[in-house]
Scaffold this motif. Structure first.
Motif, PDB file in Angstrom:
ATOM      1  N   VAL A  85      -9.630   3.987  -5.149  1.00 18.22           N
ATOM      2  CA  VAL A  85      -9.517   5.433  -5.352  1.00 18.22           C
ATOM      3  C   VAL A  85      -8.086   5.737  -5.783  1.00 18.22           C
ATOM      4  O   VAL A  85      -7.130   5.367  -5.101  1.00 18.22           O
ATOM      5  N   LEU A  86      -7.924   6.436  -6.919  1.00 17.13           N
ATOM      6  CA  LEU A  86      -6.610   6.672  -7.502  1.00 17.13           C
ATOM      7  C   LEU A  86      -6.039   8.008  -7.039  1.00 17.13           C
ATOM      8  O   LEU A  86      -6.770   8.979  -6.834  1.00 17.13           O
ATOM      9  N   ASP A  87      -4.683   8.020  -6.910  1.00 22.21           N
ATOM     10  CA  ASP A  87      -4.006   9.285  -6.622  1.00 22.21           C
ATOM     11  C   ASP A  87      -4.094  10.176  -7.859  1.00 22.21           C
ATOM     12  O   ASP A  87      -3.925   9.713  -9.004  1.00 22.21           O
ATOM     13  N   LEU A  92      -1.937  12.276 -14.048  1.00 26.21           N
ATOM     14  CA  LEU A  92      -1.550  13.272 -15.040  1.00 26.21           C
ATOM     15  C   LEU A  92      -0.481  12.739 -15.991  1.00 26.21           C
ATOM     16  O   LEU A  92      -0.347  13.203 -17.127  1.00 26.21           O
ATOM     17  N   THR A  93       0.306  11.751 -15.503  1.00 26.28           N
ATOM     18  CA  THR A  93       1.326  11.134 -16.345  1.00 26.28           C
ATOM     19  C   THR A  93       0.836   9.835 -16.959  1.00 26.28           C
ATOM     20  O   THR A  93       1.622   9.102 -17.561  1.00 26.28           O
ATOM     21  N   GLY A  94      -0.453   9.538 -16.759  1.00 23.99           N
ATOM     22  CA  GLY A  94      -1.020   8.330 -17.338  1.00 23.99           C
ATOM     23  C   GLY A  94      -0.778   7.086 -16.523  1.00 23.99           C
ATOM     24  O   GLY A  94      -0.990   5.979 -17.019  1.00 23.99           O
ATOM     25  N   GLN A  95      -0.373   7.214 -15.254  1.00 24.75           N
ATOM     26  CA  GLN A  95      -0.136   6.072 -14.395  1.00 24.75           C
ATOM     27  C   GLN A  95      -1.247   5.967 -13.352  1.00 24.75           C
ATOM     28  O   GLN A  95      -1.763   6.979 -12.883  1.00 24.75           O
ATOM     29  N   ALA A  96      -1.602   4.747 -13.005  1.00 26.45           N
ATOM     30  CA  ALA A  96      -2.620   4.506 -11.975  1.00 26.45           C
ATOM     31  C   ALA A  96      -1.942   4.025 -10.693  1.00 26.45           C
ATOM     32  O   ALA A  96      -1.159   3.071 -10.715  1.00 26.45           O
ATOM     33  N   ARG A  97      -2.218   4.722  -9.599  1.00 24.74           N
ATOM     34  CA  ARG A  97      -1.676   4.335  -8.290  1.00 24.74           C
ATOM     35  C   ARG A  97      -2.784   4.461  -7.252  1.00 24.74           C
ATOM     36  O   ARG A  97      -3.485   5.476  -7.201  1.00 24.74           O
ATOM     37  N   ALA A  98      -2.939   3.425  -6.464  1.00 28.07           N
ATOM     38  CA  ALA A  98      -4.034   3.390  -5.487  1.00 28.07           C
ATOM     39  C   ALA A  98      -3.744   4.322  -4.327  1.00 28.07           C
ATOM     40  O   ALA A  98      -2.690   4.238  -3.693  1.00 28.07           O
ATOM     41  N   GLY A  99      -4.666   5.231  -4.066  1.00 27.32           N
ATOM     42  CA  GLY A  99      -4.565   6.080  -2.888  1.00 27.32           C
ATOM     43  C   GLY A  99      -5.358   5.502  -1.728  1.00 27.32           C
ATOM     44  O   GLY A  99      -4.983   5.679  -0.554  1.00 27.32           O
ATOM     45  N   ARG A 100      -6.426   4.769  -2.015  1.00 31.51           N
ATOM     46  CA  ARG A 100      -7.268   4.189  -0.976  1.00 31.51           C
ATOM     47  C   ARG A 100      -8.081   3.053  -1.581  1.00 31.51           C
ATOM     48  O   ARG A 100      -8.480   3.113  -2.754  1.00 31.51           O
ATOM     49  N   LEU A 101      -8.332   2.033  -0.772  1.00 35.04           N
ATOM     50  CA  LEU A 101      -9.179   0.920  -1.182  1.00 35.04           C
ATOM     51  C   LEU A 101     -10.426   0.917  -0.311  1.00 35.04           C
ATOM     52  O   LEU A 101     -10.327   0.888   0.924  1.00 35.04           O
ATOM     53  N   GLY A 130       7.402  -7.056   3.443  1.00 34.40           N
ATOM     54  CA  GLY A 130       6.793  -6.547   2.219  1.00 34.40           C
ATOM     55  C   GLY A 130       7.130  -5.095   1.954  1.00 34.40           C
ATOM     56  O   GLY A 130       7.595  -4.362   2.820  1.00 34.40           O
ATOM     57  N   THR A 131       6.890  -4.721   0.720  1.00 34.09           N
ATOM     58  CA  THR A 131       7.101  -3.315   0.319  1.00 34.09           C
ATOM     59  C   THR A 131       5.789  -2.668  -0.107  1.00 34.09           C
ATOM     60  O   THR A 131       5.786  -1.514  -0.535  1.00 34.09           O
ATOM     61  N   PHE A 132       4.691  -3.417   0.024  1.00 33.78           N
ATOM     62  CA  PHE A 132       3.401  -2.898  -0.397  1.00 33.78           C
ATOM     63  C   PHE A 132       2.879  -1.883   0.612  1.00 33.78           C
ATOM     64  O   PHE A 132       3.260  -1.872   1.772  1.00 33.78           O
ATOM     65  N   ALA A 133       2.002  -1.029   0.137  1.00 36.49           N
ATOM     66  CA  ALA A 133       1.383  -0.013   0.981  1.00 36.49           C
ATOM     67  C   ALA A 133      -0.091   0.077   0.644  1.00 36.49           C
ATOM     68  O   ALA A 133      -0.486  -0.120  -0.509  1.00 36.49           O
ATOM     69  N   ALA A 134      -0.901   0.377   1.643  1.00 33.49           N
ATOM     70  CA  ALA A 134      -2.338   0.456   1.394  1.00 33.49           C
ATOM     71  C   ALA A 134      -3.011   1.275   2.477  1.00 33.49           C
ATOM     72  O   ALA A 134      -2.578   1.302   3.635  1.00 33.49           O
ATOM     73  N   ASP A 135      -4.084   1.949   2.049  1.00 31.44           N
ATOM     74  CA  ASP A 135      -4.991   2.633   2.961  1.00 31.44           C
ATOM     75  C   ASP A 135      -6.362   2.054   2.670  1.00 31.44           C
ATOM     76  O   ASP A 135      -6.966   2.339   1.631  1.00 31.44           O
ATOM     77  N   ILE A 136      -6.863   1.201   3.564  1.00 33.68           N
ATOM     78  CA  ILE A 136      -8.043   0.388   3.280  1.00 33.68           C
ATOM     79  C   ILE A 136      -9.178   0.800   4.203  1.00 33.68           C
ATOM     80  O   ILE A 136      -8.990   0.929   5.415  1.00 33.68           O
ATOM     81  N   ARG A 137     -10.357   0.980   3.629  1.00 30.31           N
ATOM     82  CA  ARG A 137     -11.580   1.228   4.394  1.00 30.31           C
ATOM     83  C   ARG A 137     -12.480   0.003   4.251  1.00 30.31           C
ATOM     84  O   ARG A 137     -12.841  -0.384   3.122  1.00 30.31           O
ATOM     85  N   VAL A 138     -12.818  -0.607   5.372  1.00 31.13           N
ATOM     86  CA  VAL A 138     -13.660  -1.804   5.394  1.00 31.13           C
ATOM     87  C   VAL A 138     -15.025  -1.429   5.940  1.00 31.13           C
ATOM     88  O   VAL A 138     -15.131  -0.846   7.024  1.00 31.13           O
ATOM     89  N   VAL A 139     -16.074  -1.781   5.187  1.00 28.77           N
ATOM     90  CA  VAL A 139     -17.448  -1.515   5.607  1.00 28.77           C
ATOM     91  C   VAL A 139     -18.197  -2.839   5.657  1.00 28.77           C
ATOM     92  O   VAL A 139     -18.234  -3.577   4.665  1.00 28.77           O
ATOM     93  N   ASP A 140     -18.760  -3.152   6.850  1.00 22.96           N
ATOM     94  CA  ASP A 140     -19.564  -4.358   7.039  1.00 22.96           C
ATOM     95  C   ASP A 140     -18.774  -5.612   6.664  1.00 22.96           C
ATOM     96  O   ASP A 140     -19.239  -6.472   5.921  1.00 22.96           O
ATOM     97  N   GLY A 141     -17.556  -5.712   7.205  1.00 32.40           N
ATOM     98  CA  GLY A 141     -16.728  -6.877   6.909  1.00 32.40           C
ATOM     99  C   GLY A 141     -17.024  -8.039   7.838  1.00 32.40           C
ATOM    100  O   GLY A 141     -17.636  -7.888   8.895  1.00 32.40           O
ATOM    101  N   ARG A 142     -16.565  -9.221   7.420  1.00 28.55           N
ATOM    102  CA  ARG A 142     -16.773 -10.428   8.205  1.00 28.55           C
ATOM    103  C   ARG A 142     -15.491 -11.248   8.217  1.00 28.55           C
ATOM    104  O   ARG A 142     -14.752 -11.266   7.227  1.00 28.55           O
ATOM    105  N   ARG A 161     -10.553   1.086   9.430  1.00 27.57           N
ATOM    106  CA  ARG A 161      -9.582   1.711   8.557  1.00 27.57           C
ATOM    107  C   ARG A 161      -8.241   1.047   8.821  1.00 27.57           C
ATOM    108  O   ARG A 161      -7.744   1.050   9.953  1.00 27.57           O
ATOM    109  N   ILE A 162      -7.658   0.480   7.778  1.00 27.40           N
ATOM    110  CA  ILE A 162      -6.395  -0.244   7.883  1.00 27.40           C
ATOM    111  C   ILE A 162      -5.353   0.483   7.042  1.00 27.40           C
ATOM    112  O   ILE A 162      -5.542   0.680   5.835  1.00 27.40           O
TER     113      ILE A 162
END
Length: 603
Positions: A85-87, A92-101, A130-142, A161-162
């Motif tokens: 899911v993109l912010d 609007l500036t043509g850049q893709a940034r992940a808001g949620r996975l 690390g400098t990475f950031a993420a908002d992750i939703r896991v459904v039926d994970g193993r 939710r991670i």
């Protein structure tokens, strides 16, 4: 109505933004490339896009993948379906940034060597560096653990939710299934940036479900290995079920119900140390501390507990007899519980209740090492005197156990003491006794049949319960043949009683049993087959009287007798020869009393 206008216009705005951006991300190759970059930023790992990629506008601009693999070798995450899911504003500036996975049915595989090294420390260091950031939703994970070429499923279902903010914080919230039980997770870590430089970050951990609840709130350091220091809390509605869920055996067949533990803890990969611990189990409350180590062949538990009141009745009693009979227990002794860990515990209690016994100011210890158990009561106040005990249990072979018991009591009330310990109520008075016995076998019955040891007792100012020997002797003195009727009932008072017995191969040889008083004396000898609970004693009872003031008493009447039958219903038989000799009327009818098969020689 005006307040609703922005909400109604939001889908239109999203559609317009999506329409403007879609041409730039139209090609599948471009979508795959953008998705790989976004996933790499979120995870800090290498990424491979396995399936098709497409762009969707509603309900929110997103890149959808039909398959992706994140990481490799020691850590590998395979996801059949990924939605990035993109912010909205960066688009609007043509850049893709992940808001949620959104990860649908992901499978995370960890190599077993990852767990052997320091998984907690490695994970926290990766997040802290690390400098990475993420908002992750896991459904039926193993979750799988890979050992060589075999994958073992550990968590068959996870909905989480991670949230990760590299170098700052991380959290996990949701529910997982482990060992067929659902568990709610609430995990958070803050101040991660201090970890790489030897500082501490804050960790909060909560796990709850049907097996019990676990929580930790404290600080964690990575310098020299991962170490967490803080407040630990563990509880269970029924500890026995929780131990079974963890594939552990409770030490006893009964008890281990409601449980709660709260302590200050220091935990690491090598073990845990608990101080200021408050422990509640089956209604008993204790305080103390523990050390648990995992650096040897077996886990080692050391600790000490202090309690005001300790009730052992929930744990049952040692069953040495068959449930529905008086025979010894033939059930095989299982020492498997003794092989799982080593234990060194110390216990002090102001009061301990075990069955009907009440012990005060108890100092006890329990040592379990290499499958050998030693439990000892160093000293306790009980039955008006001092009590000591020790039990040694060890495997003699693959199917046999060796058990040795030592019991000692000084200046105790003999009736309550012998009743609580040996379930016999036939002796009253004050005295001391000692039992030291042991044997080897596959069951209690087998051990008893090979039992070896000694028993001694010295009592005073008491009575034998079940017969009034003085009354019986006085009656037999007057009526030798008819006075033997109804010999049961009453009490035989004594000034002193001495018992000495040696046990060899399951046979108790009575070396001495002397009962003395101003009125009578009783001497008994013989043997008892412990396995069969049978008695084979001979004795001599004497009525005593003082000949003159200041002289020793002399016997005015004596009667040899036999004791036969079993422990629960002993049969007292006066020697018929002696009765016939006492009866002037019967003597001419039996000129040869030896023909009765009874020895003329009285003991």
């Amino acid at each position: 109505m005006r307040k609703l206008i922005p909400i109604l216009l939001l889908p239109v705005l999203i559609a317009l933004v999506g329409a403007a951006v879609a041409p730039k991300l139209a090609s599948e190759e471009r979508l795959r490339a953008e998705a790989a970059v976004l996933l790499r930023q979120a995870s800090g790992l290498d990424v491979e896009i396995d399936g098709a990629a497409r762009f969707s506008v509603l309900p929110w601009p997103a890149i959808e993948l039909d398959g992706a693999t994140i990481g490799k070798d020691d850590v590998r995450l395979a996801v059949p379906r990924v939605r990035i899911v993109l912010d909205l504003l960066p688009l609007l500036t043509g850049q893709a940034r992940a808001g949620r996975l959104d990860l649908d049915r992901p499978e995370l595989t960890l190599a077993s060597r990852q767990l052997d090294d320091d998984p907690l420390g490695a994970m926290l260091l990766r997040l802290a560096s690390g400098t990475f950031a993420a908002d992750i939703r896991v459904v039926d994970g193993r979750l799988f653990i890979a050992r060589d070429d075999v994958r073992e499923m550990v968590l068959p279902d996870a909905d989480l939710r991670i949230v990760v903010r590299g170098g700052s914080e991380a959290s996990i919230h949701g529910e997982v299934t482990w060992r067929s039980e659902p568990l709610a997770l609430d995990i958070s870590a803050t101040g991660l940036g201090a970890l790489p430089t030897g500082g501490a970050g804050r960790v909060r951990l909560g796990v709850s479900g049907p097996p019990g609840e676990f929580s930790f709130d404290g600080a964690a350091k990575l310098a020299g290995g991962a170490v967490a220091v803080g407040t630990l809390s563990v509880s269970s509605r029924r500890l026995r079920d929780t131990l079974a869920w963890l594939d552990l055996d409770a030490p006893t067949e009964q008890g281990f119900g409601p449980f709660a533990l709260r302590a200050q803890a220091v935990m690491s990969g090598q073990g845990a140390s608990l101080t200021d611990a408050q422990l509640e189990l089956d209604g008993n409350v204790s305080e103390g501390g523990f050390n648990l180590r995992f650096d040897g062949a077996r886990p080692v538990l050391q600790g000490s507990l202090a309690s005001d009141h300790l009730d052992l009745s929930p744990y049952g009693e040692l069953s040495v007899s068959e449930p529905d009979s008086d025979s010894w227990n033939h059930e095989a002794i299982n020492l498997r519980r003794l092989a799982s860990l080593d234990v060194d515990l110390r216990l002090s209690a102001a009061e301990v209740r075990a069955g009907g016994a009440r012990l005060e100011n108890v100092a006890a210890s329990s040592v379990l090492k290499s499958g050998k158990l030693m439990f000892a009561v160093g000293e306790a106040e009980a039955w008006g005197g001092i009590f000591r005990a020790a039990v040694h249990v060890s495997p003699a072979s693959a199917s046999q156990a060796e058990i040795r018991v030592e019991l000692g009591a000084e200046n105790v009330q003999l009736g309550p003491a012998l009743g609580d310990l040996f379930r016999t109520q036939r002796l009253e008075g004050t005295g001391s006794f000692r039992l030291a016995a042991g044997g080897t076998g596959a069951s209690i019955a087998a051990i008893v049949s090979r039992l070896n040891g000694t028993f001694t007792l010295d009592g005073k100012n008491g009575a034998l319960v079940g017969i009034d020997a003085g009354r019986v002797l006085a009656r037999l003195e007057q009526r030798p043949l008819s006075g033997a009727n109804d010999m049961h009932g009453g009490r035989t008072a004594f000034d002193r009683i001495l018992i000495e017995a040696a046990i060899r191969d399951g046979i108790a040889q009575l070396g001495k049993l002397d009962v003395t008083s101003t009125r009578l004396r009783i001497a008994l000898s013989g043997q008892s087959a412990i396995a069969d609970r049978e008695l084979d004693f001979t004795g001599l009872a004497q009525l005593m009287a003082s000949a003159k003031t200041g002289t020793d008493p002399v016997a005015t009447f004596e009667l040899p007798f036999l004791v036969r039958g079993n422990w629960d219903q002993p049969l007292l038989l006066p020697d018929p020869q002696a009765l016939i000799r006492r009866s002037g009327a019967a003597r001419p009818l039996f000129p040869q009393p030896a023909a009765l098969g009874v020895s003329n020689q009285a003991p």
